[in-house]
Design an enzyme around this catalytic site. Structure first.
Site, short mmCIF file in Angstrom:
data_model
loop_
_atom_site.label_atom_id
_atom_site.label_comp_id
_atom_site.label_asym_id
_atom_site.label_seq_id
_atom_site.Cartn_x
_atom_site.Cartn_y
_atom_site.Cartn_z
N GLU B 128 0.88 -1.28 0.09
CA GLU B 128 -0.03 -0.10 -0.07
C GLU B 128 0.95 1.11 0.01
O GLU B 128 0.61 2.30 -0.56
CB GLU B 128 -0.96 -0.06 1.26
CG GLU B 128 -2.02 -0.82 1.29
CD GLU B 128 -3.07 -0.81 0.15
OE1 GLU B 128 -2.79 -1.24 -1.02
OE2 GLU B 128 -4.20 -0.27 0.36
N THR B 181 -5.35 8.28 -5.22
CA THR B 181 -5.46 8.27 -3.97
C THR B 181 -4.62 9.25 -3.63
O THR B 181 -5.18 10.07 -2.65
CB THR B 181 -4.84 6.83 -3.34
OG1 THR B 181 -5.87 5.78 -3.79
CG2 THR B 181 -5.13 6.94 -1.95
#
Lengths: 307, 307
Positions: B128, B181
């Site tokens: 991530e 994101t």
């Protein structure tokens, strides 16, 4: 039934991470109140033992809460109230909430329970408004429902009763200094960092999960307040020392009760709660400030009939 | 076991009120991945079907997550990976998390499960970090544990699995627009009002209580985001219309999936979830933007072996 005597529990609001939303009711700390039906309309506060509080209906929280109930009722009489006030006003363990909640709960019983617990909370909130200018529900909700309660929302009012693990015991120390709810709100900032907000709602979620799962460790890990405690604890002499010693003595968590100055700790089991009380006493004795100390199970019933 | 084929679920992070802490796993949306032991050390990404993603180990999220696992392992060989990438990167339903979580879960199985789920989450978080510069856990936690998960704390990492009511069904619409994101984090303010914070943690508490009690109405009432959605929804064309029509169609709640652009709704029962999908299709068809739509139960198992 023409008369009822009730126990009105003290309550701990916020419970560390749950500022303005969480609360719990105590089992062995509270007021006693007698409420009696009268032919005369309105509310009459006959006497208040133990504290010097106003008897005028509109200036007394139980009077104001009772008037809110009467307004929504088709009962054509009134009530008279006698209060044995054992919770000191300004202690931070829901003194005004106990009187407000106790009054409307007792009246509802005498009238044959026409109102729901949620309606009783709304009436009692009028007493809170008189006491602190804001119609809080985080003390009156646990006082009415018992156990832990979550005020999910104020608009509309949405109260969620949360299960209480049976071995949870509270220790509360009340230093005899005055911290007014209105003052202790004024020192709070109106904005917080998003980062601290994330920590706070993570802990609220953890505490609720811990209570449902009876996971005492998780309850303890979640009893953290990154937002209000760092500011308000400045007003409470010895807070950091009381807290760190309580944790060393085995408390799951420790924080400010409501707007203070009382400090609460939650422990698993009575023995640990007693050790925590002892550590609190030892710590506070050094400060030369008089204090009361309470050890109490969690009251899962709320206001209750005692005669 | 020398080889394993796994299903790697798509995930919905935040789930309205739980920004950065809540997530859930989907059951019928996800990647497939084959992981094989090799005598050669390190991780080799053999092929990726369906998407144009880097094969170099250090540039691929499953490679980076796998290397994090290998570093903590005494296994002296390596792994090769084949990915059938069905979740589109940038969709907001945990594409990178599925690859990261799937890789480390599969490797752990091949090694005889030396690592705990919490350790697997930590390894997957390295993937991530590569994908979005921040080592989030809110997608990889549900991908590993299944169901709903709460990231109570990052320091130390504390993941709380939350029970999933069986009738809950998700509908997800993915408009084919790109919202990175990192960009969608940049537009967030670093401070929030205390007032909105209180609403948010009230709703997080309500959602957790609703999930434990299988109280679908409470789940619905709690699916509100006063902080992130008002800002991020500006990046998603038609968000308000999609949401209001989903609620009219019977959804319990509707919000942005992760950092978007996907929009999710949760419903009680498959029929309602289908009606919500139909309303989403009708609304989005007007906008002339291509979209995918998914209807899925909640996956309570996380990554799972399929061969």
């Amino acid at each position: 039934m023409e008369e009822i005597k009730v126990f009105c529990p003290a309550t701990i609001a916020n419970v560390s991470c749950g500022f303005d939303v969480l609360g719990l009711a105590l089992d062995s700390v509270g007021d006693e109140m007698i409420v009696r039906k009268t032919a005369e309309k309105g509310i009459c506060i006959l006497k208040i033992l133990g504290q010097d509080l106003p008897l005028e209906t509109e200036k007394n929280v139980s009077g104001v809460a009772g008037l809110a109930l009467l307004q929504k009722s088709d009962y054509d009489g009134g009530f008279e109230i006698e209060i044995d006030k054992r919770i000191k006003p300004g202690s931070g363990i829901g003194s005004s909430a106990a009187s407000s909640a106790g009054a409307v709960w007792a009246m509802n019983e005498l009238l044959g329970k026409p109102f729901s617990p949620l309606q009783l909370v709304k009436f009692a909130m009028q007493g809170e408004k008189l006491a602190s200018d804001v119609a809080h529900a985080d003390n009156v909700a646990p006082a009415i429902y018992g156990g832990f309660t979550l005020v999910r929302s104020y608009d509309p009012l949405d109260i969620i009763p949360i299960p209480t693990p049976s071995e949870l015991v509270a220790t509360v120390i009340h230093p005899q200094i005055e911290v007014k709810t209105s003052d202790s709100r004024k020192i709070l900032k109106t904005t917080i960092s998003l980062e601290k907000g994330i920590k706070q709602w993570g802990n609220v979620g953890g505490l609720i999960a811990g209570l449902f799962q009876k996971d005492y460790d998780l309850i303890g890990r979640s009893l953290q307040d990154h937002i209000v405690e760092p500011i308000r604890s400045i007003l409470i002499p010895g807070f950091d020392e009381i807290k760190s010693n309580a944790l060393v003595s085995g408390a799951l968590g420790c924080g400010i009760s409501g707007s203070g100055p009382s400090i609460f700790a939650l422990s698993k089991g009575l023995e640990t709660a007693k050790s925590v009380a002892q550590s609190m006493k030892e710590t506070y004795s050094k400060f030369g400030i008089p204090f009361d100390i309470h050890i109490s199970k969690i009251n899962t019933q709320g206001v209750k009939k005692i005669a």
